[in-house]
Design an enzyme around this catalytic site. Structure first.
Site, PDB file in Angstrom:
ATOM      1  N   TYR B 124       0.773  -1.163   0.027  1.00  0.00           N
ATOM      2  CA  TYR B 124       0.079  -0.166   0.024  1.00  0.00           C
ATOM      3  C   TYR B 124       0.801   1.298   0.068  1.00  0.00           C
ATOM      4  O   TYR B 124       1.846   1.315   0.657  1.00  0.00           O
ATOM      5  CB  TYR B 124      -0.904  -0.081   1.241  1.00  0.00           C
ATOM      6  CG  TYR B 124      -1.895   1.301   0.973  1.00  0.00           C
ATOM      7  CD1 TYR B 124      -2.947   0.982   0.372  1.00  0.00           C
ATOM      8  CD2 TYR B 124      -1.492   2.350   1.775  1.00  0.00           C
ATOM      9  CE1 TYR B 124      -3.982   2.179   0.440  1.00  0.00           C
ATOM     10  CE2 TYR B 124      -2.457   3.464   1.645  1.00  0.00           C
ATOM     11  CZ  TYR B 124      -3.542   3.368   0.910  1.00  0.00           C
ATOM     12  OH  TYR B 124      -4.482   4.592   0.870  1.00  0.00           O
ATOM     13  N   GLN B 186     -10.911   0.426   1.784  1.00  0.00           N
ATOM     14  CA  GLN B 186     -11.203  -0.278   0.498  1.00  0.00           C
ATOM     15  C   GLN B 186     -10.074  -1.091   0.008  1.00  0.00           C
ATOM     16  O   GLN B 186     -10.224  -2.254  -0.740  1.00  0.00           O
ATOM     17  CB  GLN B 186     -11.991   0.498  -0.193  1.00  0.00           C
ATOM     18  CG  GLN B 186     -11.458   1.534  -1.068  1.00  0.00           C
ATOM     19  CD  GLN B 186     -11.643   2.933  -0.180  1.00  0.00           C
ATOM     20  OE1 GLN B 186     -11.918   2.777   0.795  1.00  0.00           O
ATOM     21  NE2 GLN B 186     -11.539   3.903  -1.033  1.00  0.00           N
ATOM     22  N   ASN B 209      -2.572   6.324   6.351  1.00  0.00           N
ATOM     23  CA  ASN B 209      -3.203   7.331   7.585  1.00  0.00           C
ATOM     24  C   ASN B 209      -4.102   6.148   8.559  1.00  0.00           C
ATOM     25  O   ASN B 209      -3.908   5.001   8.341  1.00  0.00           O
ATOM     26  CB  ASN B 209      -4.178   8.141   6.834  1.00  0.00           C
ATOM     27  CG  ASN B 209      -5.306   7.296   6.126  1.00  0.00           C
ATOM     28  OD1 ASN B 209      -5.599   6.367   6.514  1.00  0.00           O
ATOM     29  ND2 ASN B 209      -5.852   8.055   5.333  1.00  0.00           N
ATOM     30  N   SER B 233       5.894   8.660  12.755  1.00  0.00           N
ATOM     31  CA  SER B 233       7.284   8.543  12.531  1.00  0.00           C
ATOM     32  C   SER B 233       8.133   9.169  13.667  1.00  0.00           C
ATOM     33  O   SER B 233       7.569  10.516  14.312  1.00  0.00           O
ATOM     34  CB  SER B 233       7.817   8.963  11.201  1.00  0.00           C
ATOM     35  OG  SER B 233       9.047   8.795  10.745  1.00  0.00           O
ATOM     36  N   GLN B 255      12.699  14.953  10.440  1.00  0.00           N
ATOM     37  CA  GLN B 255      11.764  14.176  10.865  1.00  0.00           C
ATOM     38  C   GLN B 255      10.478  15.009  11.380  1.00  0.00           C
ATOM     39  O   GLN B 255       9.137  14.643  11.088  1.00  0.00           O
ATOM     40  CB  GLN B 255      12.178  13.464  12.401  1.00  0.00           C
ATOM     41  CG  GLN B 255      11.370  12.457  12.929  1.00  0.00           C
ATOM     42  CD  GLN B 255      11.014  11.609  11.886  1.00  0.00           C
ATOM     43  OE1 GLN B 255      12.160  10.874  11.453  1.00  0.00           O
ATOM     44  NE2 GLN B 255      10.191  11.090  11.344  1.00  0.00           N
ATOM     45  N   HIS B 258       7.651  15.599   8.680  1.00  0.00           N
ATOM     46  CA  HIS B 258       6.824  14.486   8.302  1.00  0.00           C
ATOM     47  C   HIS B 258       5.371  14.761   8.716  1.00  0.00           C
ATOM     48  O   HIS B 258       4.309  14.382   7.960  1.00  0.00           O
ATOM     49  CB  HIS B 258       7.092  13.277   8.797  1.00  0.00           C
ATOM     50  CG  HIS B 258       8.227  12.327   7.932  1.00  0.00           C
ATOM     51  ND1 HIS B 258       7.827  12.032   6.684  1.00  0.00           N
ATOM     52  CD2 HIS B 258       9.460  12.212   8.046  1.00  0.00           C
ATOM     53  CE1 HIS B 258       9.000  11.343   6.267  1.00  0.00           C
ATOM     54  NE2 HIS B 258       9.808  11.439   7.099  1.00  0.00           N
ATOM     55  N   GLU B 322      12.242   4.658  16.338  1.00  0.00           N
ATOM     56  CA  GLU B 322      12.291   4.083  14.900  1.00  0.00           C
ATOM     57  C   GLU B 322      13.715   4.310  14.218  1.00  0.00           C
ATOM     58  O   GLU B 322      14.430   3.554  13.778  1.00  0.00           O
ATOM     59  CB  GLU B 322      11.258   4.828  14.006  1.00  0.00           C
ATOM     60  CG  GLU B 322      11.158   4.456  12.682  1.00  0.00           C
ATOM     61  CD  GLU B 322      10.116   5.344  11.855  1.00  0.00           C
ATOM     62  OE1 GLU B 322       9.814   6.495  12.523  1.00  0.00           O
ATOM     63  OE2 GLU B 322       9.929   5.173  10.916  1.00  0.00           O
ATOM     64  N   HIS B 323      13.949   5.673  14.506  1.00  0.00           N
ATOM     65  CA  HIS B 323      15.349   6.132  13.857  1.00  0.00           C
ATOM     66  C   HIS B 323      16.243   6.747  15.058  1.00  0.00           C
ATOM     67  O   HIS B 323      15.813   7.422  15.766  1.00  0.00           O
ATOM     68  CB  HIS B 323      15.302   7.266  12.727  1.00  0.00           C
ATOM     69  CG  HIS B 323      14.457   7.102  11.634  1.00  0.00           C
ATOM     70  ND1 HIS B 323      12.948   7.494  11.707  1.00  0.00           N
ATOM     71  CD2 HIS B 323      14.706   6.383  10.656  1.00  0.00           C
ATOM     72  CE1 HIS B 323      12.456   7.084  10.435  1.00  0.00           C
ATOM     73  NE2 HIS B 323      13.431   6.397   9.847  1.00  0.00           N
ATOM     74  N   ASP B 356      16.553   6.850   4.362  1.00  0.00           N
ATOM     75  CA  ASP B 356      15.265   7.055   3.863  1.00  0.00           C
ATOM     76  C   ASP B 356      15.197   6.910   2.229  1.00  0.00           C
ATOM     77  O   ASP B 356      14.106   6.226   1.840  1.00  0.00           O
ATOM     78  CB  ASP B 356      14.841   8.512   4.183  1.00  0.00           C
ATOM     79  CG  ASP B 356      14.566   8.731   5.629  1.00  0.00           C
ATOM     80  OD1 ASP B 356      13.975   7.591   6.414  1.00  0.00           O
ATOM     81  OD2 ASP B 356      14.338   9.827   6.033  1.00  0.00           O
ATOM     82  N   GLU B 410       2.670 -36.801  28.285  1.00  0.00           N
ATOM     83  CA  GLU B 410       1.724 -36.016  27.875  1.00  0.00           C
ATOM     84  C   GLU B 410       0.464 -36.434  27.484  1.00  0.00           C
ATOM     85  O   GLU B 410      -0.649 -35.837  26.973  1.00  0.00           O
ATOM     86  CB  GLU B 410       2.148 -35.029  26.739  1.00  0.00           C
ATOM     87  CG  GLU B 410       3.344 -34.110  27.179  1.00  0.00           C
ATOM     88  CD  GLU B 410       3.638 -33.004  25.713  1.00  0.00           C
ATOM     89  OE1 GLU B 410       3.115 -33.116  24.726  1.00  0.00           O
ATOM     90  OE2 GLU B 410       4.525 -31.987  26.073  1.00  0.00           O
ATOM     91  N   HIS B 415       0.676 -40.352  19.555  1.00  0.00           N
ATOM     92  CA  HIS B 415       1.978 -40.097  19.067  1.00  0.00           C
ATOM     93  C   HIS B 415       2.923 -40.981  19.438  1.00  0.00           C
ATOM     94  O   HIS B 415       3.974 -41.212  18.694  1.00  0.00           O
ATOM     95  CB  HIS B 415       2.267 -38.799  20.208  1.00  0.00           C
ATOM     96  CG  HIS B 415       1.560 -37.451  19.418  1.00  0.00           C
ATOM     97  ND1 HIS B 415       0.075 -37.268  19.393  1.00  0.00           N
ATOM     98  CD2 HIS B 415       1.963 -36.302  19.116  1.00  0.00           C
ATOM     99  CE1 HIS B 415      -0.146 -35.965  18.784  1.00  0.00           C
ATOM    100  NE2 HIS B 415       0.953 -35.507  18.648  1.00  0.00           N
TER     101      HIS B 415
END
Lengths: 426, 426
Positions: B124, B186, B209, B233, B255, B258, B322-323, B356, B410, B415
């Site tokens: 996506y 969708q 989003n 981010s 950063q 963003h 993250e970074h 990046d 067990e 088995h």
């Protein structure tokens, strides 16, 4: 068992369809337990343990005295077996270690990946009908190998507050750091949010009933990682005339005894095997202590006569079984084409129970077709990869123009500026 | 920016707390869309595209003519940049390939792991304010390297039904097999359940989003794998007096631009940097096209003066950024102690924008503290591991007793039988 001869490809999906697992949405049951445990901590956990695990506990954590007692109760024979299984599982998972992946993308551009253990992990071991100490080995051995500093284990006790000694012994053997007598949703909630007694973990592993599974899904939606989604256990067997019908029947029954919802599928190119399997399964089934459970699973099982091993492999890939047993002549020809399966057992002397217990491979595997996208538990499941990069001034100079053009094309000025300001472009 | 001097460990958690992301539960929004797309297929998808992406499309799939047009519209300069980035990303991800892990656990007990591509994956790519063609590279290059046979990409078009040409060009360059003009819930629904036009995939990757994120979580709860949960981010910078204040400011701003919810943290041992960062950030910020967005993120940013780099590393591990940019003297001393981070950038010439776009590392990374348990996207994200085992009769003989004892302990008779019947124990 249900029999099908030479079905068309168009029919495969219908024949192999798993029962819909839609069922009741248990999410609304989880949410209040998580919230309550987050707010009231151990007090809430104890209340839920009393209500659902049906035991009133003074202490949630298993004591050293309890561990010592458990050790004295496990037979030497079982201890020796656990020790052999331990060594094999450890060797197979240790071999999966990758220290570092490094690449130099031009002078002064060094990129690499290193592995770090997930610091705190939680293991869930069901109480229920069978004491699954083998799952303790399968989860705690790779956790320890990975270097997890806190390995928490939750398992329900019986109504006297006692946990199966083999589970405790295995947990101690594998270096589990703390064991708690907590089952069900409340166990997953306690490890997800943390209490004074139970540490908050970053990832939760292990099987469980549908309440535990729903709680793990809920934990995941809160940001706690989980090993994988789970459904009923399953085996698909591909066999030709080289397979021994007694062995095939025993493997089908190994799976069927797990539960009435176990999935059991046999694909065979042998008319003889196809015709004789029913009687042999019935002969062996009657002798089992779980004969009734096995029968229920067998009622839904499918036996399919197919034209060729190639077709059987294609069908298997469509189904994506948790366990795939393949016992055919010239088996090596077919292995590269097996694309979707959790764990594959090859030939007449590789029963699923070998991998369930002791050969070294992991038995925590993707069910329900998740093998199309998920791996079974492995060393990596307890680690994460961290990327590193070090550019020299020269390295950044050589990449600078590319970064600036791309950043500006994405309308991210400041990203471009971070390069320009370093290289004196401004 | 918010300033803190020498906080106690007890205060760290509060200082570094991310804003609670609880917000509205979007799950109820997702469910009807998924159900509707499952029932009415492409017709439903087109209706949602018209309603939410605000465009009426005749065809959902991007045509060859549209791809050719896009190619003619991308500048040669950008094409050259994409080609350089492509080569570096490909080299770094190709180096991650592991063919096979094999262990012999005694004579006749062979266990190994092989890798298989996830056959169908979905990517996506958001439309929105910036055309994130770089993310196409970060997802499609490892997908192609892994050998995924179907790489589907969904991205919303503009109100004229046109997708940003750089996104289309990058998708074609990377071997994406089909591109659809579908955005939002969708898109995730279509790839999760499949329609006549859009293939059902096993795993979905990519940013988006909060609607897209909620839809990915919903898909996950249905059994479709996703790359990772996601949040805003973030960057955390550890710097001492060896760091250049202009460079540090430019990275904070990279950063901050963003989004207003971006997380920006600076930990420094340098009183001088601590005192001068504010003015430098302000000087650079004013020149940005996204100056206002950056300001909003900076309003929540934190600048902390710390006693030592060791303490800064501990704080960073607690935050799990993250970074992580680390620019300190003798930096190699500290790298082994970095346990929780998505991607680490070392020294004055390794801005986040290098990773990046073009150095080769992946930019799809765990946010919101998920770096405690999750890795960023890597080659493995597009593959799964399949275990194999082959035991000879001798191999099973040597393990047989161990398997039987464990299985019987067990209470899983069948088995045990699968071994006994093969070895003639019965």
């Amino acid at each position: 068992m249900n029999y099908f001869e030479f079905p068309n490809i168009a029919e495969w999906q219908g024949i192999l369809a798993r029962p819909s697992s839609a069922g009741e949405d248990l999410r609304p049951l989880c949410e209040p337990v998580f919230t309550d445990v987050a707010e009231r901590g151990d007090v809430a956990v104890k209340e839920y343990v009393e209500r659902f695990d049906r035991v009133k506990l003074d202490a949630l954590q298993v004591s050293d005295a309890e561990l010592a007692k458990a050790e004295s109760e496990v037979s030497d024979e079982l201890k020796a077996a656990l020790s052999e299984a331990y060594a094999n599982i450890e060797r197979f998972h240790a071999a999966q270690r990758v220290e570092r992946v490094a690449v130099t993308n031009g002078p002064g551009i060094d990129c690499w990946q290193e592995y770090r253990a997930i610091e705190r992990v939680g293991l869930y071991i069901p109480g229920g009908s069978a004491p699954l100490f083998s799952t303790v080995l399968m989860l705690a051995i790779p956790a320890k190998l990975a270097g997890c500093s806190e390995i928490v284990l939750c398992t329900p006790s019986n109504s006297e507050g006692i946990v199966n000694p083999a589970i405790l012994y295995a947990a101690k053997l594998c270096g589990v750091t703390r064991i708690f007598k907590i089952g069900g949703i409340q166990a997953i909630a306690a490890m997800s949010v943390g209490t004074v007694t139970v540490p908050k973990v970053s990832k939760i592993f292990g099987p469980g009933n549908r309440y535990v599974m729903a709680a793990k899904q809920f934990a995941q939606s809160m940001g706690v990682a989980i090993d994988m989604p789970a459904g009923p256990s399953e085996v698909l067997i591909i066999a030709d005339k080289s397979a021994d019908v007694r062995f095939v029947a025993s493997d089908l029954l190994s799976q069927a005894e797990h539960g009435a919802d176990s999935q059991v599928v046999l694909l065979t190119t042998s008319r003889e095997l196809y015709s004789s399997i029913d009687a042999e399964v019935e002969r062996q089934r009657r002798l089992l202590s779980r004969a009734d459970i096995a029968q229920k699973a067998l009622d839904n099982s499918r036996v399919v006569l197919v034209e060729s091993v190639e077709r059987a492999v294609n069908m298997s890939n469509m189904y994506a079984p948790e366990h795939l047993i393949i016992c055919v002549e010239e088996v090596d020809r077919y292995l590269p084409d097996i694309s979707n399966a959790g764990s594959v057992f090859i030939g007449n002397y590789s029963p699923e129970s070998a991998g369930d217990y002791a050969s070294g491979t992991n038995h925590t595997l993707p069910t329900s077709g998740y093998a199309t996208a998920y791996s079974g538990v492995c060393l990596d499941s307890f680690m994460k990869r961290v990327s590193f990069q070090r550019l020299s001034e020269r390295g950044l100079q050589s990449l600078g123009k590319t970064i600036v053009i791309m950043a500006e094309s994405e309308q991210l000025d400041a990203h471009a500026n971070a390069v320009k300001i370093r290289l004196g472009y401004e």
